[in-house]
Design an enzyme around this catalytic site. Structure first.
Site, PDB file in Angstrom:
ATOM      1  N   ASP A  32      49.396  38.572  41.164  1.00 62.94           N
ATOM      2  CA  ASP A  32      49.068  37.501  42.281  1.00 62.94           C
ATOM      3  C   ASP A  32      49.831  36.387  41.799  1.00 62.94           C
ATOM      4  O   ASP A  32      50.012  36.036  40.412  1.00 62.94           O
ATOM      5  CB  ASP A  32      47.577  37.376  42.032  1.00 62.94           C
ATOM      6  CG  ASP A  32      46.972  36.501  43.031  1.00 62.94           C
ATOM      7  OD1 ASP A  32      46.383  37.109  44.030  1.00 62.94           O
ATOM      8  OD2 ASP A  32      47.302  35.245  43.032  1.00 62.94           O
ATOM      9  N   ILE A  33      50.401  35.876  42.725  1.00 60.79           N
ATOM     10  CA  ILE A  33      51.309  34.442  42.497  1.00 60.79           C
ATOM     11  C   ILE A  33      50.318  33.445  41.978  1.00 60.79           C
ATOM     12  O   ILE A  33      50.929  32.482  41.319  1.00 60.79           O
ATOM     13  CB  ILE A  33      51.592  33.934  43.911  1.00 60.79           C
ATOM     14  CG1 ILE A  33      53.094  33.511  43.696  1.00 60.79           C
ATOM     15  CG2 ILE A  33      50.890  33.166  44.750  1.00 60.79           C
ATOM     16  CD1 ILE A  33      53.805  33.008  44.868  1.00 60.79           C
ATOM     17  N   ASN A  89      37.748  40.067  49.445  1.00 56.41           N
ATOM     18  CA  ASN A  89      37.065  38.915  50.027  1.00 56.41           C
ATOM     19  C   ASN A  89      37.334  39.349  51.762  1.00 56.41           C
ATOM     20  O   ASN A  89      38.367  39.937  51.963  1.00 56.41           O
ATOM     21  CB  ASN A  89      37.800  37.852  49.764  1.00 56.41           C
ATOM     22  CG  ASN A  89      37.818  37.474  48.326  1.00 56.41           C
ATOM     23  OD1 ASN A  89      36.848  37.445  47.792  1.00 56.41           O
ATOM     24  ND2 ASN A  89      38.799  36.772  47.707  1.00 56.41           N
ATOM     25  N   GLY A  95      35.750  34.147  51.921  1.00 57.83           N
ATOM     26  CA  GLY A  95      37.140  33.583  51.168  1.00 57.83           C
ATOM     27  C   GLY A  95      38.317  34.320  51.398  1.00 57.83           C
ATOM     28  O   GLY A  95      39.381  34.202  50.739  1.00 57.83           O
ATOM     29  N   GLN A  96      38.400  35.010  52.588  1.00 55.36           N
ATOM     30  CA  GLN A  96      39.804  35.740  52.579  1.00 55.36           C
ATOM     31  C   GLN A  96      40.779  34.845  53.248  1.00 55.36           C
ATOM     32  O   GLN A  96      40.415  33.949  54.087  1.00 55.36           O
ATOM     33  CB  GLN A  96      39.598  36.880  53.792  1.00 55.36           C
ATOM     34  CG  GLN A  96      40.833  37.781  53.801  1.00 55.36           C
ATOM     35  CD  GLN A  96      40.594  38.992  54.736  1.00 55.36           C
ATOM     36  OE1 GLN A  96      39.414  39.279  55.313  1.00 55.36           O
ATOM     37  NE2 GLN A  96      41.580  39.667  54.898  1.00 55.36           N
ATOM     38  N   HIS A 102      43.032  43.759  51.067  1.00 56.96           N
ATOM     39  CA  HIS A 102      43.490  43.810  49.535  1.00 56.96           C
ATOM     40  C   HIS A 102      42.231  43.711  48.660  1.00 56.96           C
ATOM     41  O   HIS A 102      41.241  43.062  48.949  1.00 56.96           O
ATOM     42  CB  HIS A 102      44.493  42.574  49.251  1.00 56.96           C
ATOM     43  CG  HIS A 102      43.894  41.244  49.641  1.00 56.96           C
ATOM     44  ND1 HIS A 102      43.949  40.760  50.848  1.00 56.96           N
ATOM     45  CD2 HIS A 102      43.290  40.203  48.812  1.00 56.96           C
ATOM     46  CE1 HIS A 102      43.604  39.543  50.924  1.00 56.96           C
ATOM     47  NE2 HIS A 102      43.102  39.194  49.582  1.00 56.96           N
ATOM     48  N   HIS A 104      41.523  42.722  44.716  1.00 64.11           N
ATOM     49  CA  HIS A 104      42.002  41.944  43.499  1.00 64.11           C
ATOM     50  C   HIS A 104      41.289  42.742  42.353  1.00 64.11           C
ATOM     51  O   HIS A 104      40.273  43.279  42.142  1.00 64.11           O
ATOM     52  CB  HIS A 104      41.199  40.636  43.310  1.00 64.11           C
ATOM     53  CG  HIS A 104      41.786  39.768  44.643  1.00 64.11           C
ATOM     54  ND1 HIS A 104      42.685  38.724  44.508  1.00 64.11           N
ATOM     55  CD2 HIS A 104      41.242  39.460  45.774  1.00 64.11           C
ATOM     56  CE1 HIS A 104      42.610  37.982  45.418  1.00 64.11           C
ATOM     57  NE2 HIS A 104      41.598  38.463  46.512  1.00 64.11           N
TER      58      HIS A 104
END
Ligand code: AMP
Ligand code: ZN
Length: 116
Positions: A32-33, A89, A95-96, A102, A104
């Site tokens: 994740d960035i 999410n 909270g998507q 995806h 996490h």
């Protein structure tokens, strides 16, 4: 398969660079960035599916395969013993922010409950 406006489809196509943690013909995992834990990897199907709400019954094996790969990546990273969290999410209240489904994988710190 691919949505030209989808950032994760662009990552799959290597049009946007990412630090890949795992890849096979149907799944990509990348760091994740904006990591929320020392280990924060995002697992996605290469098939563009908007969210869990958009999953078809015929996608169930694909979703199961993603969870199996999360298990294996966690084992290979040595985080399985201390534990980790897998988060999906879904939609606005979930909270998507990226509308390509995806999961996490978060690890290497104590995570709290309930989530915010
Ligand atoms: P969510 O809020 O559940 O939709 O998660 C989307 C995640 O994608 C967030 O944790 C973002 O930090 C992450 N993200 C967005 N763009 C990128 C990118 N280019 N490379 C890696 N992770 C990204
Ligand atoms: Zn996509």
């Amino acid at each position: 398969m691919k949505d030209p406006n989808c950032i994760f489809c662009k990552i799959i196509a290597k049009e946007i660079p990412s630090k890949i943690a795992f890849e096979n013909e149907e799944i990509l995992a990348f760091h994740d960035i904006s990591p929320q834990a020392p280990v924060h990897i995002v697992f996605i199907p290469k098939k563009h599916i908007v969210s869990l709400s958009d999953v078809k019954n015929e996608d169930s094996a694909l979703l199961g395969n993603i969870l199996v790969q999360i298990r294996d990546v966690a084992k290979n990273l040595g985080i399985a013993e201390n534990g980790y969290r897998v988060v999906n999410n879904t939609g606005k209240n979930g909270g998507q922010t990226v509308f390509h489904i995806h999961f996490h994988l978060l690890a290497e710190r104590q995570l709290h409950w309930p989530p915010g």
